[in-house]
Design a protein around this motif. Structure first.
Motif, PDB file in Angstrom:
ATOM      1  N   ASP A 202      49.538  24.957  56.080  1.00 43.39           N
ATOM      2  CA  ASP A 202      49.281  23.658  55.464  1.00 43.39           C
ATOM      3  C   ASP A 202      49.886  22.556  56.351  1.00 43.39           C
ATOM      4  O   ASP A 202      51.032  22.672  56.793  1.00 43.39           O
ATOM      5  CB  ASP A 202      49.914  23.623  54.067  1.00 43.39           C
ATOM      6  CG  ASP A 202      49.581  22.358  53.302  1.00 43.39           C
ATOM      7  OD1 ASP A 202      50.102  21.286  53.674  1.00 43.39           O
ATOM      8  OD2 ASP A 202      48.823  22.442  52.325  1.00 43.39           O
ATOM      9  N   PRO A 203      49.134  21.487  56.639  1.00 39.14           N
ATOM     10  CA  PRO A 203      49.635  20.457  57.561  1.00 39.14           C
ATOM     11  C   PRO A 203      50.843  19.685  57.051  1.00 39.14           C
ATOM     12  O   PRO A 203      51.574  19.085  57.845  1.00 39.14           O
ATOM     13  CB  PRO A 203      48.431  19.527  57.741  1.00 39.14           C
ATOM     14  CG  PRO A 203      47.579  19.756  56.542  1.00 39.14           C
ATOM     15  CD  PRO A 203      47.757  21.197  56.197  1.00 39.14           C
ATOM     16  N   TYR A 204      51.076  19.687  55.725  1.00 39.92           N
ATOM     17  CA  TYR A 204      52.197  18.939  55.162  1.00 39.92           C
ATOM     18  C   TYR A 204      53.321  19.832  54.645  1.00 39.92           C
ATOM     19  O   TYR A 204      54.446  19.364  54.471  1.00 39.92           O
ATOM     20  CB  TYR A 204      51.707  18.045  54.021  1.00 39.92           C
ATOM     21  CG  TYR A 204      50.696  17.015  54.461  1.00 39.92           C
ATOM     22  CD1 TYR A 204      51.062  15.946  55.264  1.00 39.92           C
ATOM     23  CD2 TYR A 204      49.359  17.117  54.085  1.00 39.92           C
ATOM     24  CE1 TYR A 204      50.136  14.997  55.673  1.00 39.92           C
ATOM     25  CE2 TYR A 204      48.419  16.183  54.499  1.00 39.92           C
ATOM     26  CZ  TYR A 204      48.811  15.124  55.290  1.00 39.92           C
ATOM     27  OH  TYR A 204      47.885  14.199  55.699  1.00 39.92           O
TER      28      TYR A 204
ATOM     29  N   VAL B 198      42.528  24.462  58.358  1.00 36.66           N
ATOM     30  CA  VAL B 198      42.833  23.571  57.240  1.00 36.66           C
ATOM     31  C   VAL B 198      42.628  22.140  57.694  1.00 36.66           C
ATOM     32  O   VAL B 198      43.068  21.750  58.784  1.00 36.66           O
ATOM     33  CB  VAL B 198      44.291  23.771  56.765  1.00 36.66           C
ATOM     34  CG1 VAL B 198      44.592  22.854  55.589  1.00 36.66           C
ATOM     35  CG2 VAL B 198      44.532  25.226  56.379  1.00 36.66           C
TER      36      VAL B 198
ATOM     37  N   PRO C 166      44.600  18.792  52.907  1.00 36.15           N
ATOM     38  CA  PRO C 166      44.932  20.215  52.954  1.00 36.15           C
ATOM     39  C   PRO C 166      44.284  21.058  51.873  1.00 36.15           C
ATOM     40  O   PRO C 166      44.351  22.284  51.937  1.00 36.15           O
ATOM     41  CB  PRO C 166      46.458  20.220  52.827  1.00 36.15           C
ATOM     42  CG  PRO C 166      46.794  18.920  52.181  1.00 36.15           C
ATOM     43  CD  PRO C 166      45.778  17.946  52.677  1.00 36.15           C
TER      44      PRO C 166
ATOM     45  N   MET D 274      39.620  23.800  53.271  1.00 40.67           N
ATOM     46  CA  MET D 274      39.799  24.799  54.305  1.00 40.67           C
ATOM     47  C   MET D 274      38.489  25.531  54.549  1.00 40.67           C
ATOM     48  O   MET D 274      37.718  25.779  53.620  1.00 40.67           O
ATOM     49  CB  MET D 274      40.886  25.804  53.916  1.00 40.67           C
ATOM     50  CG  MET D 274      41.148  26.867  54.984  1.00 40.67           C
ATOM     51  SD  MET D 274      42.521  27.975  54.563  1.00 40.67           S
ATOM     52  CE  MET D 274      41.829  28.883  53.198  1.00 40.67           C
TER      53      MET D 274
END
Length: 228
Positions: free
Chosen positions: A102-104, A145, A150, A153
């Motif tokens: 997940d990017p965050y 993703v 997020p 996907m």
């Protein structure tokens, strides 16, 4: 070694990570270069691991995740130390062909195996199968993703391409690519346009500019694309 995974460090582009495996033998490892590939050193903790996938967390470049024949491994110090975060000896989470983060939230990790995809939202303490909408026994080759959303996907498998808009709780099959080209080995999202996605298949390179609603082939059909 077969080198299927290369990651350029987002915080230091001189640093490169490579994951490798050996044909017909459960062996391999992770190698790290700090001088743009001129010299390499092996990560001792991953010695002998058949590494099939590798990803770096956008929110913390010190965190990387590797998928191996044994399971999922993570480092929190840029590759010096690694820890298995999938259940040791798991009969389900092994032969991990693809991973995504997940990017965050670096604790939310996705793992695609030779049969189905999985997800953990607490750094590996608990795992859940996210197979709703995915054809059973699908080899998950690639997972990406959306860096700005997020919840979105894409994953590719031997049964085709799938998209989720709710963090993997439910997938829908993406249409528009012929069934003969359904073995999609690699997906890549345009970094400047999240609706543009490229798909490397056994019958050429496909492209969508509308988030997967429609696709067009950009190469000759006799081109087999293994990476994008």
């Amino acid at each position: 070694l077969v080198i299927d995974s290369l990651v350029v460090d987002r915080s230091d582009p001189r640093t490169v990570y490579a994951g490798g495996w050996v044909m017909d033998h459960p062996d391999g490892g992770i190698y790290i270069s700090h001088d743009e590939g001129h010299t390499w050193s092996e990560a001792p903790a991953m010695h002998g691991q058949s590494v099939r996938s590798l990803a770096q967390a956008r929110s913390n470049p010190r965190v990387l995740v590797a998928g191996t024949l044994r399971g999922v491994y993570r480092t929190e110090d840029g590759g010096r130390h690694w820890q298995e975060i999938s259940p040791p000896g798991s009969k389900e989470i092994h032969e991990v062909e693809s991973v995504a983060i997940d990017p965050y939230d670096a604790k939310t990790i996705y793992a695609g195996t030779w049969h189905l995809p999985w997800r953990t939202m607490d750094g590996g303490e608990h795992w859940s199968n996210i197979k709703q909408g995915v054809i059973d026994d699908s080899d998950v080759f690639s997972m990406i993703v959306d860096p700005s959303r997020p919840s979105v996907m894409f994953l590719s498998a031997c049964s085709g391409i799938y998209r989720t808009d709710n963090f993997g709780y439910e997938f829908r099959k993406v249409q528009g690519i012929p069934s003969t080209a359904r073995r999609t080995r690699s997906l890549e999202m345009d970094p400047a346009d999240r609706n543009t996605v490229y798909a490397g298949t056994t019958e050429g390179l496909y492209k969508t500019t509308d988030g997967g609603d429609s696709w067009s082939r950009t190469t000759d059909p006799n081109v087999i694309v293994n990476d994008v």
